[in-house]
Design an enzyme around this catalytic site. Structure first.
Site, PDB file in Angstrom:
ATOM      1  N   SER A  17       0.118   6.932 -14.786  1.00  0.00           N
ATOM      2  CA  SER A  17       0.173   6.787 -13.330  1.00  0.00           C
ATOM      3  C   SER A  17      -1.189   6.932 -12.649  1.00  0.00           C
ATOM      4  CB  SER A  17       1.157   7.808 -12.734  1.00  0.00           C
ATOM      5  OG  SER A  17       0.794   9.117 -13.119  1.00  0.00           O
ATOM      6  N   THR A  55       0.296  10.847  -8.646  1.00  0.00           N
ATOM      7  CA  THR A  55      -1.087  10.696  -8.206  1.00  0.00           C
ATOM      8  C   THR A  55      -1.839  11.982  -8.491  1.00  0.00           C
ATOM      9  OG1 THR A  55      -0.287   9.314  -6.403  1.00  0.00           O
ATOM     10  CG2 THR A  55      -2.460  10.309  -6.115  1.00  0.00           C
ATOM     11  N   THR A 108      -4.801   6.864  -8.166  1.00  0.00           N
ATOM     12  CA  THR A 108      -3.492   6.497  -8.727  1.00  0.00           C
ATOM     13  C   THR A 108      -3.461   5.023  -9.117  1.00  0.00           C
ATOM     14  OG1 THR A 108      -1.098   6.591  -8.305  1.00  0.00           O
ATOM     15  CG2 THR A 108      -2.451   5.776  -6.519  1.00  0.00           C
ATOM     16  N   ARG A 123       0.370  -4.600  -3.413  1.00  0.00           N
ATOM     17  CA  ARG A 123       0.920  -3.423  -2.719  1.00  0.00           C
ATOM     18  C   ARG A 123      -0.093  -2.269  -2.760  1.00  0.00           C
ATOM     19  NH1 ARG A 123       1.882   2.171  -4.347  1.00  0.00           N
ATOM     20  NH2 ARG A 123       3.599   2.981  -3.125  1.00  0.00           N
ATOM     21  N   ASP A 142      -0.054   5.219  -0.385  1.00  0.00           N
ATOM     22  CA  ASP A 142      -0.689   6.193   0.504  1.00  0.00           C
ATOM     23  C   ASP A 142      -2.038   6.684  -0.017  1.00  0.00           C
ATOM     24  OD1 ASP A 142       0.735   7.377  -1.665  1.00  0.00           O
ATOM     25  OD2 ASP A 142       0.593   9.337  -0.697  1.00  0.00           O
ATOM     26  N   THR A 179       1.490  13.331  -3.255  1.00  0.00           N
ATOM     27  CA  THR A 179       1.911  12.545  -4.409  1.00  0.00           C
ATOM     28  C   THR A 179       3.389  12.204  -4.222  1.00  0.00           C
ATOM     29  OG1 THR A 179       2.142  12.501  -6.825  1.00  0.00           O
ATOM     30  CG2 THR A 179       2.387  14.643  -5.760  1.00  0.00           C
ATOM     31  N   GLY A 180       3.810  11.133  -4.880  1.00  0.00           N
ATOM     32  CA  GLY A 180       5.191  10.697  -4.706  1.00  0.00           C
ATOM     33  C   GLY A 180       5.235   9.280  -4.172  1.00  0.00           C
TER      34      GLY A 180
HETATM   35  N1  GLY Z   1       1.567   8.075  -4.128  1.00  0.00           N
HETATM   36  C1  GLY Z   1       1.131   6.987  -4.878  1.00  0.00           C
HETATM   37  C2  GLY Z   1       1.672   5.698  -4.439  1.00  0.00           C
HETATM   38  O1  GLY Z   1       2.726   5.643  -3.823  1.00  0.00           O
HETATM   39  O2  GLY Z   1       1.069   4.697  -4.723  1.00  0.00           O
END
Ligand code: GLY
Length: 344
Positions: A85, A194, A212, A222, A225, A245-246
């Site tokens: 990730s 992340t 990330t 895409r 955040d 993160t998430g």
């Molecule tokens: N938090 C990492 C992402 O959604 O790309």
């Protein structure tokens, strides 16, 4: 007009719905109740942040700058080929290409740099730092970011995105029924972690970084955040720093990390600030509590904390006296109260 802390808490509804559970369930469990903590302090997301913290502390101990510490720490995670990730070992987008997002922020000078959808650059955190230090800009994306990184002498590997992306879009045109769903299945969410690393030096200066590969299987192009200043990361040298993160889509609609820092500005402990940010997002969000978001934060006094919407969010803390992985308080629906206020 600035609100007093008491006024702010009352307006935010924390006094009635939040402060009670903050003092019982989230009594600064992870950050301690003391007014100050050890310095330097490194805090990062997930257990994979611990070796990153330790590298950052080593850099600071050797006389390196805060930004050197953040960059070198995050490069440890970006270099881990087992990590799916972060870095080029991350899960690719729907066309089979790994596109990376990263940002860095310096408290002193309130400077920031960021790259998004960058391909074939093993260390996007270094590219983000170069954007901050070598250009008048804050953010570069896509091929422009890649060419900039190469021009700066950063390591690169070949990419073949144009053909793969064209083939993926052509396939989608043939099979309209394969619509990309707005809500990712659970297994995709869990491949979505992340590294956000926050650093406080002995002088009380702050910095942070974030890196990330984003949402595995995302639509090409895409951006989440993580490279967005205020969403995946925010640093205010007067107050503190926060990282997320998430599922980025659920952070970036609320400027989540900025919000954590603003709650610390109003006097909340870093852990309380993370909790209150999740409460606020869950109260507003049409998805209610189904958010998959987590925050980690430190303040200028050396206190730290974290919180997440699941039970599983772990974060890493390193000081000269300790280096460990901690369990954040996992919020439940009961902790958050009525949610999904915009569910219409
Ligand atoms: N938090 C990492 C992402 O959604 O790309």
């Amino acid at each position: 007009m600035l609100l007093s802390r008491r006024h702010f808490i009352l307006r935010a509804g924390v006094a009635a719905a939040g402060a009670g559970s903050l003092s019982s369930g989230f009594s600064a469990q992870t950050g301690g109740a003391s007014k100050t903590g050890d310095k330097p302090l490194l805090a990062s997301t997930w257990p994979f942040g611990k070796p990153a913290n330790e590298k950052a502390l080593e850099v600071l101990s050797g006389g390196g700058s805060l930004l050197d510490a953040v960059e070198q720490g995050i490069r440890v995670v970006e270099s881990d080929v087992a990590n799916q990730s972060v870095g080029l070992s991350g899960i690719p987008d729907a066309a089979g290409i790994v596109q990376l997002d990263s940002c860095i922020m310096s408290g002193p000078g309130h400077r920031a740099g960021s790259v998004a959808s960058i391909e074939g650059i093993p260390h996007p955190i270094s590219a983000a730092r170069r954007v901050m230090e070598q250009t008048p800009h804050v953010m570069l994306v896509g091929d422009g970011a890649r060419q900039f990184a190469i021009e700066q002498g950063l390591e690169s590997v070949p990419v073949e995105s144009a053909q793969k992306h064209a083939a993926w879009w052509a396939e989608r045109a043939r099979e309209r029924s394969k619509a990309v769903k707005p809500n990712p299945p659970k297994d995709i969410r869990e491949n979505h972690d992340t590294i956000a690393l926050l650093a406080l030096d002995r002088d009380g200066n702050l910095a942070g970084g974030c890196s990330t590969s984003g949402w595995g299987g995302k639509i090409p192009g895409r951006v989440g955040d993580s490279p967005i200043i205020g969403s995946g990361l925010y640093v205010d040298n007067e107050i503190g720093a926060a990282g997320a993160t998430g599922l980025g889509e659920n952070v970036m609609r609320y400027c989540g990390s900025f919000l954590v820092v603003e709650y610390m500005r109003q006097g909340l402990h870093p852990e309380e600030a993370c909790v209150e940010t999740i409460r606020r997002i869950a109260r507003l969000d049409p998805k209610g509590f189904d958010l998959s978001i987590n925050f980690v934060a430190i303040d200028k006094q050396g206190r730290f904390g974290a919180a997440g919407t699941g039970q599983g969010f772990q974060f890493s803390i390193t000081t000269p006296a300790r280096s460990e992985v901690l369990q954040s308080p996992g919020l439940t629906k009961a902790d958050v109260g009525p949610v999904g206020g915009n569910r219409k």
